[in-house]
Design an enzyme around this catalytic site. Structure first.
Site, mmCIF file in Angstrom:
data_model
loop_
_atom_site.group_PDB
_atom_site.id
_atom_site.type_symbol
_atom_site.label_atom_id
_atom_site.label_comp_id
_atom_site.label_asym_id
_atom_site.label_seq_id
_atom_site.Cartn_x
_atom_site.Cartn_y
_atom_site.Cartn_z
ATOM 1 N N SER A 262 0.734 -1.288 -0.187
ATOM 2 C CA SER A 262 0.023 -0.120 0.023
ATOM 3 C C SER A 262 0.944 1.202 0.032
ATOM 4 C CB SER A 262 -0.773 -0.016 1.176
ATOM 5 O OG SER A 262 -0.055 0.387 2.178
ATOM 6 N N ASP A 263 0.131 2.375 -0.170
ATOM 7 C CA ASP A 263 0.922 3.517 0.059
ATOM 8 C C ASP A 263 0.729 4.105 1.489
ATOM 9 O OD1 ASP A 263 1.348 6.446 -2.108
ATOM 10 O OD2 ASP A 263 2.250 6.152 -0.359
ATOM 11 N N PHE A 264 1.483 4.947 1.967
ATOM 12 C CA PHE A 264 1.686 5.410 3.152
ATOM 13 C C PHE A 264 0.325 5.492 3.960
ATOM 14 C CE2 PHE A 264 4.918 7.244 5.974
ATOM 15 C CZ PHE A 264 4.255 7.804 7.096
ATOM 16 N N ASN A 265 -0.220 4.718 4.903
ATOM 17 C CA ASN A 265 -1.459 4.712 5.770
ATOM 18 C C ASN A 265 -2.484 4.690 4.864
ATOM 19 O OD1 ASN A 265 -2.575 5.423 8.235
ATOM 20 N ND2 ASN A 265 -2.933 7.399 7.540
#
Ligand code: GLC
Length: 716
Positions: A262-265
């Site tokens: 995933s991307d950040f958060n």
């Protein structure tokens, strides 16, 4: 290592932790994680962090070895950490931002640059880079244009594959100076509405597949090890939880069996998107979309076990994800050598070494695009006084995502000019700031000072545009024109000295219509990296010639999104009144995709075809004669475009299908040929198949995309 045996021995908690990626602070701080607030904000304990699968953002052999040792002491299964980082355009020696590299139209150069970055990053202990970023970008307002190679699917695909080759090499297992690549952001992040970063994306399947998907697929076909999903929704569903996108297209249709991260958060943000009630549902939907690693949120570790006990997910889903992660660790040899060659001695030897600086300089030279030159350039080598002016002239322009690179280690334009013009007097004035909203009145004194030093100079360079932090993530801008203060500075300096060149530093296309009327010479220099100043000096004094071409259209203010490969529509802009366009500004952009001048001139003949008909199993050879009609040697990028005149789906007025760079001395002439086969004519037809349709095709060959001259053939 018997990975299946290891997997079988892992507990559910260990599997879920293996699927989680956090920053180093979270495993080393005694209880208080600094980056994202206290560890309790994540709702996790050392029970989890001791088993974590990967870290992002660590760098340096010593730090990474310490972290690896710390982790292996704690992890009951002794599974080595993966270290990932944003090595986007270099690790310590920085070459131009990818939008600049795209302007080189030189995938061999891109491959060499990424190989250099991999070598420096591997010595620094990095195993994976979150690159290449290949999001097709059509909107100059989007801050992340800087990170991509532009608006064309063909160019982006060539660059995407080349960058994967550069980072990963041919044998990641045995080549310790290579790192795993992670193509991003899957998918169509660049189509965010209004160019506003993180905004929604609405794309029909046809447009998604025709324009936005090819560059990701090129990376997958080249063997990229990871894919990062994007923050944006695609047709109402965020990519992180978009089963159609990730499981159906990426995994099942394209056969990708590497790691999806995933991307950040981004998992946690599914709540804000409004498709998950809470973190438990975030974990469920992300796992169902076959996302393997959760970056910087903790939905998996907090709710995975409960989902399993409730039968909402299966242990096989976890095992599939963990096995993909373990396989990458095995391929990187981490079970045998958890440090994988991280070596402080090597770091000292190769970081910023002369060979790497030289490559960064060549990349900056080849990325620069000469938009205009009314006889000002190149400067004469015997100039006595040179005035260097502007807010981005006296420090290194390394660009965003600079990883371990630093501004002091980079060569500024001012220093680059001093280095090359050793006998000249080189004077500097700021002239204004890079604040896009700055009014000239606010810096009248600075502009006056700049005029004063320019007045009696033999040559003047004005460096304006964007500071390095004015493009990149979360840096979209509603207006992309040059500020009032910069425009006035250019105007007033050009009034006192005609021998003036304007150098635009930018991480996106800039609306240059105003300065185009006043500046006699304009260079687009992107964010050039560690050797920017030396490379620019070589260009300004003609030591090297320009060869860059625009990888994105340079629009007028208010025109974005604008791109060359647009549809014709029923009322193309061929007249005034009831046709495509605006009433208050001209339809055409200021400079088109593929455009760029040289210090010499080239003549390209009309294309001739080997035939005027082609069967599905045949081919057409397209030939042009290219002549250097100027007085210095130069490199021209000859571009091939086609137009499918009539089809079951409206086709773009032009589509790039090839480019070739030719180097010619004055008076030299050569033939350039391209082969067109049926594969070049295929597209997603109205029936949804990827195929070619019989009928007429126009063939264009030029050194810019807005060429009208064409030849024609028929697919029969
Ligand atoms: C960022 C970016 C992504 C980057 C990641 C890790 O938010 O969107 O491109 O790789 O976080 O830094």
């Amino acid at each position: 290592m018997d990975l299946q045996k290891l997997l079988n021995e892992m507990t559910v908690d260990e599997k879920l932790a293996q699927m989680t990626q956090l920053v180093p602070q979270i495993i080393t701080d005694k209880g208080e994680g600094v980056v994202t607030g206290p560890m309790r904000n994540f709702g996790i304990t050392r029970q989890v962090t001791s088993k974590i699968g990967s870290l992002l953002g660590a760098s340096g052999a010593e730090q990474i070895k310490t972290l690896q040792d710390f982790h292996l002491d704690e992890d009951p299964k002794k599974i080595p950490l993966l270290f990932m980082a944003d090595v986007i355009h270099g690790y310590r020696t920085l070459y131009p931002v990818p939008l600049g590299l795209g302007a080189s139209f030189d995938e061999e150069l891109a491959e060499k640059c990424c190989a250099m970055a991999a070598k420096e990053a591997a010595a620094g202990g990095i195993h994976v880079t979150f690159a290449p970023m290949v999001d097709l970008a059509r909107d100059a307002r989007w801050g992340r244009c800087m990170e991509t190679t532009g608006e064309d699917p063909y160019l982006n695909s060539k660059m995407s594959a080349a960058m994967v080759r550069g980072f990963q090499g041919k044998d990641l297992e045995h080549e310790k100076d290579k790192i795993a690549a992670c193509v991003k952001h899957f998918a169509a992040y660049g189509a965010c509405e209004g160019g506003r970063d993180y905004d929604c994306v609405e794309l029909g399947d046809h447009t998604l597949r025709e324009y936005y998907m090819p560059a990701y697929k090129a990376a997958v076909d080249e063997g990229v090890e990871l894919v990062m999903t994007s923050f944006n929704t695609l047709n109402g569903i965020p990519s992180s939880a978009n089963k159609y996108l990730v499981d159906d297209i990426l995994r099942k249709e394209w056969g990708f069996d590497g790691i999806v991260i995933s991307d950040f958060n981004a998992f946690y943000e599914l709540i804000s998107h409004g498709i998950c009630e809470g973190e438990k549902e975030c974990a469920k939907k992300s796992l169902d979309a076959t996302s393997d690693i959760e970056m910087m949120s903790t939905c998996y570790v907090k709710f995975g076990k409960q989902l399993l006990e409730e039968g909402q997910i299966t242990e096989k889903q976890l095992d599939d994800a963990v096995m993909r992660i373990l396989k990458l660790k095995e391929k990187l040899g981490l079970f045998d050598d958890p440090y994988r060659g991280a070596n402080a001695e090597d770091e000292k030897k190769i970081h910023l070494c002369a060979e790497h600086r030289a490559l960064a300089r060549v990349a900056a030279e080849k990325s620069a695009v000469l938009l205009k030159n009314d006889g000002v350039l190149p400067f004469k080598k015997d100039v006595k006084k040179i005035a260097v002016i502007g807010p981005v002239a006296d420090h290194g322009m390394i660009g965003g995502w600079f990883c371990c690179g630093t501004i002091p280690e980079a060569v500024s334009t001012l220093d680059g000019i001093k280095n090359i013009a050793k006998d000249a007097e080189v004077v500097f004035a700021l002239g204004c700031t890079a604040d896009p909203n700055e009014e000239a009145a606010a810096v009248a004194d600075k502009i006056a000072e700049a005029k004063k030093i320019a007045k009696d100079a033999d040559a003047v360079v004005i460096c304006v545009g964007e500071e390095i932090d004015m493009s990149g993530e979360a840096h979209s801008r509603a207006r992309v024109s040059v500020s009032d203060s910069q425009t006035t500075l250019i105007k007033e300096v050009c009034e006192v000295n005609k021998n003036t060149a304007v150098v635009l530093h930018c991480g996106r296309p800039i609306a240059v219509e105003k300065i185009n009327e006043i500046a006699p010479a304009i260079i687009v220099y992107w964010q050039p990296g560690t050797e920017g100043g030396n490379a620019l000096a070589n260009l300004l004094f003609g030591e090297v010639n320009f060869e860059g071409k625009l990888p994105m259209t340079f629009p007028r203010e208010g025109q974005s999104p604008f791109y060359y490969n647009h549809l014709r529509t029923g009322r193309p802009n061929v007249s005034t009144g009831y046709c495509l366009g605006y009433r208050d500004i001209p339809y055409d952009p200021v400079y088109p995709f593929g455009y760029g001048l040289s210090y010499t001139t080239f003549e390209i003949s009309s294309p001739t075809l080997s035939g005027n008909e082609m069967t599905e199993d045949g081919e057409i050879t397209v030939t042009v004669d290219v002549k250097n009609t100027g007085s210095v040697a130069g490199i021209e990028t000859v571009q091939l475009y086609i137009n499918d005149v009539t089809a079951s789906v409206c086709r773009p007025v032009k589509e790039m299908k090839g480019y070739k760079k030719v180097s010619l001395v004055p008076g030299e002439e050569t033939s350039v040929t391209f082969k067109i086969t049926v594969d070049d004519l295929k597209f997603h037809t109205a029936s949804g198949k990827f195929e070619a349709e019989k009928g007429k095709f126009k063939v264009f060959v030029s050194n810019r995309s807005d060429v009208e001259d064409f030849a024609e053939f028929k697919l029969i």
